[in-house]
Scaffold this motif. Structure first.
Motif, mmCIF file in Angstrom:
data_model
loop_
_atom_site.group_PDB
_atom_site.id
_atom_site.type_symbol
_atom_site.label_atom_id
_atom_site.label_comp_id
_atom_site.label_asym_id
_atom_site.label_seq_id
_atom_site.Cartn_x
_atom_site.Cartn_y
_atom_site.Cartn_z
ATOM 1 N N LEU A 1 3.334 5.804 -10.186
ATOM 2 C CA LEU A 1 3.042 6.102 -9.045
ATOM 3 C C LEU A 1 3.085 5.212 -8.035
ATOM 4 O O LEU A 1 2.648 3.806 -8.429
ATOM 5 N N ARG A 2 3.393 5.219 -6.861
ATOM 6 C CA ARG A 2 3.850 4.097 -6.061
ATOM 7 C C ARG A 2 2.570 4.336 -4.879
ATOM 8 O O ARG A 2 2.161 5.137 -4.701
ATOM 9 N N VAL A 3 2.536 3.004 -4.087
ATOM 10 C CA VAL A 3 1.722 2.697 -2.954
ATOM 11 C C VAL A 3 2.601 2.561 -1.751
ATOM 12 O O VAL A 3 3.333 1.754 -1.818
ATOM 13 N N PHE A 4 2.250 3.436 -0.725
ATOM 14 C CA PHE A 4 2.848 2.981 0.510
ATOM 15 C C PHE A 4 2.414 2.548 1.518
ATOM 16 O O PHE A 4 1.142 3.094 1.865
ATOM 17 N N GLU A 5 2.587 1.660 2.284
ATOM 18 C CA GLU A 5 2.062 0.859 3.340
ATOM 19 C C GLU A 5 0.669 0.538 3.060
ATOM 20 O O GLU A 5 0.179 0.610 4.203
ATOM 21 N N ASP A 6 0.240 0.365 1.864
ATOM 22 C CA ASP A 6 -0.999 -0.346 1.562
ATOM 23 C C ASP A 6 -1.997 0.873 1.818
ATOM 24 O O ASP A 6 -3.191 0.689 2.139
ATOM 25 N N ARG A 7 -1.399 2.271 1.785
ATOM 26 C CA ARG A 7 -2.261 3.165 2.165
ATOM 27 C C ARG A 7 -3.093 3.175 3.280
ATOM 28 O O ARG A 7 -4.043 3.917 3.689
ATOM 29 N N ASP A 8 -2.546 2.405 4.534
ATOM 30 C CA ASP A 8 -2.831 2.405 5.724
ATOM 31 C C ASP A 8 -2.436 3.967 6.191
ATOM 32 O O ASP A 8 -1.438 4.345 6.323
ATOM 33 N N PRO A 9 -3.508 4.708 6.853
ATOM 34 C CA PRO A 9 -3.240 6.175 7.382
ATOM 35 C C PRO A 9 -2.130 6.010 8.306
ATOM 36 O O PRO A 9 -1.277 6.867 8.379
ATOM 37 N N TYR A 10 -2.223 5.381 9.511
ATOM 38 C CA TYR A 10 -1.417 5.208 10.411
ATOM 39 C C TYR A 10 0.001 4.727 10.142
ATOM 40 O O TYR A 10 1.138 5.500 10.418
ATOM 41 N N ARG A 11 0.088 3.793 9.233
ATOM 42 C CA ARG A 11 1.302 3.365 8.706
ATOM 43 C C ARG A 11 2.274 4.214 7.753
ATOM 44 O O ARG A 11 3.338 4.555 7.838
ATOM 45 N N VAL A 12 1.218 5.116 7.064
ATOM 46 C CA VAL A 12 1.745 6.183 6.379
ATOM 47 C C VAL A 12 2.376 7.312 7.181
ATOM 48 O O VAL A 12 3.281 7.936 6.683
ATOM 49 N N LEU A 13 1.596 7.615 7.916
ATOM 50 C CA LEU A 13 2.006 8.644 9.015
ATOM 51 C C LEU A 13 3.491 8.184 9.734
ATOM 52 O O LEU A 13 4.216 9.097 9.706
ATOM 53 N N ILE A 14 3.603 7.033 10.223
ATOM 54 C CA ILE A 14 4.871 6.808 10.970
ATOM 55 C C ILE A 14 5.940 6.543 9.694
ATOM 56 O O ILE A 14 7.095 7.069 10.329
ATOM 57 N N ARG A 15 5.630 6.071 8.529
ATOM 58 C CA ARG A 15 6.754 6.078 7.533
ATOM 59 C C ARG A 15 7.110 7.503 7.284
ATOM 60 O O ARG A 15 8.476 7.495 7.069
ATOM 61 N N THR A 16 6.433 8.343 7.169
ATOM 62 C CA THR A 16 6.794 9.789 6.906
ATOM 63 C C THR A 16 7.535 10.201 7.776
ATOM 64 O O THR A 16 8.365 11.120 7.822
#
Length: 206
Positions: free
Chosen positions: A16-31
């Motif tokens: 299982l991978r970790v994206f953007e250090d689990r930062d909610p804002y960065r995960v949102l923008i990445r998505t």
């Protein structure tokens, strides 16, 4: 249960991978950036954007033309840039700079659909949800877990048949499996570790 057996097998092949250090804002923008593009393009666009504008305030105040240029590798950059800037402004003004952690609040944000909202819940907040992208939709139908026409229908059906304890990992496992083995065109049947559970493979073998 078929789906549980499939998940347990895929666990042996994919971490299982970790994206953007689990930062909610960065995960949102990445998505948002990931919509209708490849992972490597998303990675490049996300890196370029946050290298120049590391905070939500920075992005909200950035010229939209500059955001467009930075995220150009992700494609559809004009639409995405406008959306990213607007979402950033709303989160700053209405949520005190914190990305909502409830599905209904996330869905109120412009351009945020169920897949994006569920990605934030899973990859940022560690909440049980099932993000359904093209990989999850395709693989679920090929395996015969569902018989659906849209990702929304697939999500609804998966929520009914997948035990909740497996929701968080399903998207990541299926995405990696879809990129590696169960490709949209010319899936690698000979290397598939779950072909004995696959309706699509059995139909081809008739």
């Amino acid at each position: 249960m078929k789906i549980v057996k499939i998940i347990k097998i895929l666990r042996k092949f994919y971490n299982l991978r970790v994206f953007e250090d689990r930062d909610p804002y960065r995960v949102l923008i990445r998505t948002i950036l990931s919509q209708r593009t490849r992972d490597e393009n998303t990675d490049e666009a996300s890196s370029r954007l946050f290298q120049e504008y590391p905070t939500i305030k920075d992005v909200a105040e950035a010229p939209v033309e500059r955001i467009e240029w930075l995220i150009k590798p992700a494609g559809f950059y004009r639409v995405k840039a406008k959306r990213i800037k607007e979402v950033s402004r709303i989160i700053l003004e209405d949520y005190k700079g914190r990305v909502p952690s409830k599905l209904e609040d996330l869905l109120e944000l412009p351009g945020v659909g169920r897949k994006t909202a569920n990605c934030v819940l899973v990859y940022a907040y560690g909440k049980a949800a099932i993000p359904v992208d093209t990989h999850v939709h395709r693989i679920s139908n090929r395996l015969g877990l569902v018989n659906t026409k849209t990702p929304e229908e697939t999500e609804k059906r998966l929520r009914e048949i997948v035990p909740k304890e497996y929701w968080i990992e399903l998207n990541d496992l299926f995405v990696q499996f879809g990129q590696d083995i169960c490709k949209p065109i010319s899936p690698r049947h000979d290397e598939c570790p779950i072909r004995e559970y696959c309706r699509y493979y059995k139909l081809l073998s008739l």
